[in-house]
Design a protein around this motif. Structure first.
Motif, PDB file in Angstrom:
ATOM      1  N   LEU A 258      24.671  44.146  43.327  1.00 45.55           N
ATOM      2  CA  LEU A 258      25.021  42.736  43.411  1.00 45.55           C
ATOM      3  C   LEU A 258      24.563  41.985  42.161  1.00 45.55           C
ATOM      4  O   LEU A 258      25.311  41.172  41.602  1.00 45.55           O
ATOM      5  N   ILE A 259      23.353  42.271  41.704  1.00 47.07           N
ATOM      6  CA  ILE A 259      22.848  41.622  40.490  1.00 47.07           C
ATOM      7  C   ILE A 259      23.708  41.987  39.282  1.00 47.07           C
ATOM      8  O   ILE A 259      24.045  41.141  38.454  1.00 47.07           O
ATOM      9  N   ALA A 260      24.090  43.264  39.201  1.00 51.91           N
ATOM     10  CA  ALA A 260      24.929  43.706  38.090  1.00 51.91           C
ATOM     11  C   ALA A 260      26.279  42.998  38.098  1.00 51.91           C
ATOM     12  O   ALA A 260      26.782  42.579  37.047  1.00 51.91           O
ATOM     13  N   SER A 261      26.884  42.852  39.283  1.00 54.62           N
ATOM     14  CA  SER A 261      28.194  42.199  39.349  1.00 54.62           C
ATOM     15  C   SER A 261      28.089  40.711  39.039  1.00 54.62           C
ATOM     16  O   SER A 261      28.979  40.142  38.394  1.00 54.62           O
ATOM     17  N   ILE A 262      27.010  40.064  39.470  1.00 52.52           N
ATOM     18  CA  ILE A 262      26.803  38.648  39.130  1.00 52.52           C
ATOM     19  C   ILE A 262      26.651  38.490  37.620  1.00 52.52           C
ATOM     20  O   ILE A 262      27.217  37.576  37.005  1.00 52.52           O
ATOM     21  N   ASN A 263      25.893  39.391  37.003  1.00 54.03           N
ATOM     22  CA  ASN A 263      25.730  39.336  35.543  1.00 54.03           C
ATOM     23  C   ASN A 263      27.064  39.542  34.828  1.00 54.03           C
ATOM     24  O   ASN A 263      27.401  38.820  33.882  1.00 54.03           O
ATOM     25  N   ASP A 264      27.827  40.528  35.296  1.00 57.55           N
ATOM     26  CA  ASP A 264      29.102  40.828  34.641  1.00 57.55           C
ATOM     27  C   ASP A 264      30.124  39.713  34.834  1.00 57.55           C
ATOM     28  O   ASP A 264      30.895  39.403  33.921  1.00 57.55           O
ATOM     29  N   ASN A 265      30.151  39.128  36.023  1.00 54.72           N
ATOM     30  CA  ASN A 265      31.194  38.145  36.330  1.00 54.72           C
ATOM     31  C   ASN A 265      30.816  36.707  35.967  1.00 54.72           C
ATOM     32  O   ASN A 265      31.665  35.954  35.496  1.00 54.72           O
ATOM     33  N   ILE A 266      29.564  36.323  36.196  1.00 55.66           N
ATOM     34  CA  ILE A 266      29.178  34.915  36.031  1.00 55.66           C
ATOM     35  C   ILE A 266      28.344  34.685  34.774  1.00 55.66           C
ATOM     36  O   ILE A 266      28.656  33.813  33.957  1.00 55.66           O
ATOM     37  N   THR A 267      27.276  35.486  34.595  1.00 56.44           N
ATOM     38  CA  THR A 267      26.415  35.307  33.426  1.00 56.44           C
ATOM     39  C   THR A 267      27.194  35.521  32.131  1.00 56.44           C
ATOM     40  O   THR A 267      27.047  34.756  31.167  1.00 56.44           O
ATOM     41  N   SER A 268      28.028  36.557  32.111  1.00 57.93           N
ATOM     42  CA  SER A 268      28.825  36.842  30.915  1.00 57.93           C
ATOM     43  C   SER A 268      29.717  35.668  30.551  1.00 57.93           C
ATOM     44  O   SER A 268      29.822  35.292  29.378  1.00 57.93           O
ATOM     45  N   LEU A 269      30.357  35.089  31.549  1.00 57.21           N
ATOM     46  CA  LEU A 269      31.260  33.965  31.299  1.00 57.21           C
ATOM     47  C   LEU A 269      30.503  32.764  30.739  1.00 57.21           C
ATOM     48  O   LEU A 269      30.948  32.124  29.783  1.00 57.21           O
TER      49      LEU A 269
END
Length: 273
Positions: free
Chosen positions: A74-85
């Motif tokens: 979940l943390i990885a997907s949040i980083n990839d989807n939201i933090t990256s943006l």
């Protein structure tokens, strides 16, 4: 470097001056583009910004589709989807003259009416859908603040690409070719909307050539029953008749798009049924 990006590059890389942001090492010789290896989940420095010209039109395809609510995943997907943006917007906002962001049909959740148009309420329930909805909110707020023209494409299920091979409709063909049975726990009469990758990359070019922005649904624009997918695969492979259960699946739901707004704006009619 994902399935959609590679498909677009394969078809149109000669027509545009393209810059690719990627945290993996790609074989640059495959395409004619400028490769910039960066990890958007981390804070970026000005050196990356200096490598780019001004007046960039951005097709934002970064995404992590995993929906498993394990902590690390979940943390990885949040980083990839939201933090990256967020990192991307703040680092390159002064270079961008237009941003085209690919969202998902999953932001709508379970539809209250069909077909789903852009006025349908946002009510996601999967991790991926929730994160895409968050991205849309961030974009609408920051692009307004930074005066960046924004286009959001809410995309249905794509097929014809490697990343879709483990899902419908590909898994049906794969299993039948191997002589395996396919079981699915859902109401077989629900309808889903599928778009072929060739239609999608052609549509992206239409969006790029137009200066019109907004939020648009994009899919084939019609639902197909899951049962029909099974029957088509059965007939194609001359397998034994389908076995269906009378068990009810109350949580099953149909999901397909109304694409009339896209047709009025960009005029692209998908052709691959």
């Amino acid at each position: 470097s994902g399935s959609i990006g590679k498909s677009f590059l394969n078809k149109f890389s000669d027509e545009f001056n393209i810059f690719i942001f990627n945290k993996k090492n790609l074989k640059k010789k495959i395409f004619k583009f400028n490769l910039i290896n960066i990890d958007l989940t981390k804070n970026l420095n000005n050196d990356f910004t200096k490598k780019l010209p001004d007046n960039l039109i951005v097709i934002y395809l970064v995404g992590n589709l995993k929906n498993r609510s394990l902590e690390n995943t979940l943390i990885a997907s949040i980083n990839d989807n939201i933090t990256s943006l967020t990192n991307f917007l703040f680092s390159f906002k002064d270079k961008i003259i237009r941003l085209i962001f690919f969202s998902s049909i999953s932001v709508y959740g379970i539809p209250t009416y069909l077909p789903i148009d852009e006025n349908h309420k946002i009510n996601p329930f999967t991790d991926y859908g929730i994160q895409k909805a968050c991205c849309e909110t961030i974009l609408q707020s920051y692009c307004k603040q930074f005066k960046i023209p924004l286009t959001i494409i809410r995309l249905t299920q794509v097929y014809g690409i490697k990343s879709a091979y483990s899902s419908l409709p590909h898994v049906l063909v794969t299993n039948f070719k191997k002589g395996f049975n396919t079981s699915i726990k859902t109401d077989l009469n629900i309808q889903r909307d599928y778009i072929h990758i060739d239609d999608l990359v052609n549509f992206i070019k239409y969006v790029l050539k137009s200066k019109k922005n907004g939020i648009f649904n994009f899919g084939f624009g019609k639902g197909i029953k899951i049962l029909k997918l099974f029957k088509l695969t059965n007939n194609q492979n001359n397998k034994k008749p389908l076995q269906t259960s009378s068990k009810k699946f109350p949580n099953s739901f149909s999901q397909y798009f109304d694409i009339s707004k896209e047709l009025l704006t960009y005029g692209y009619q998908p052709t691959i049924n």
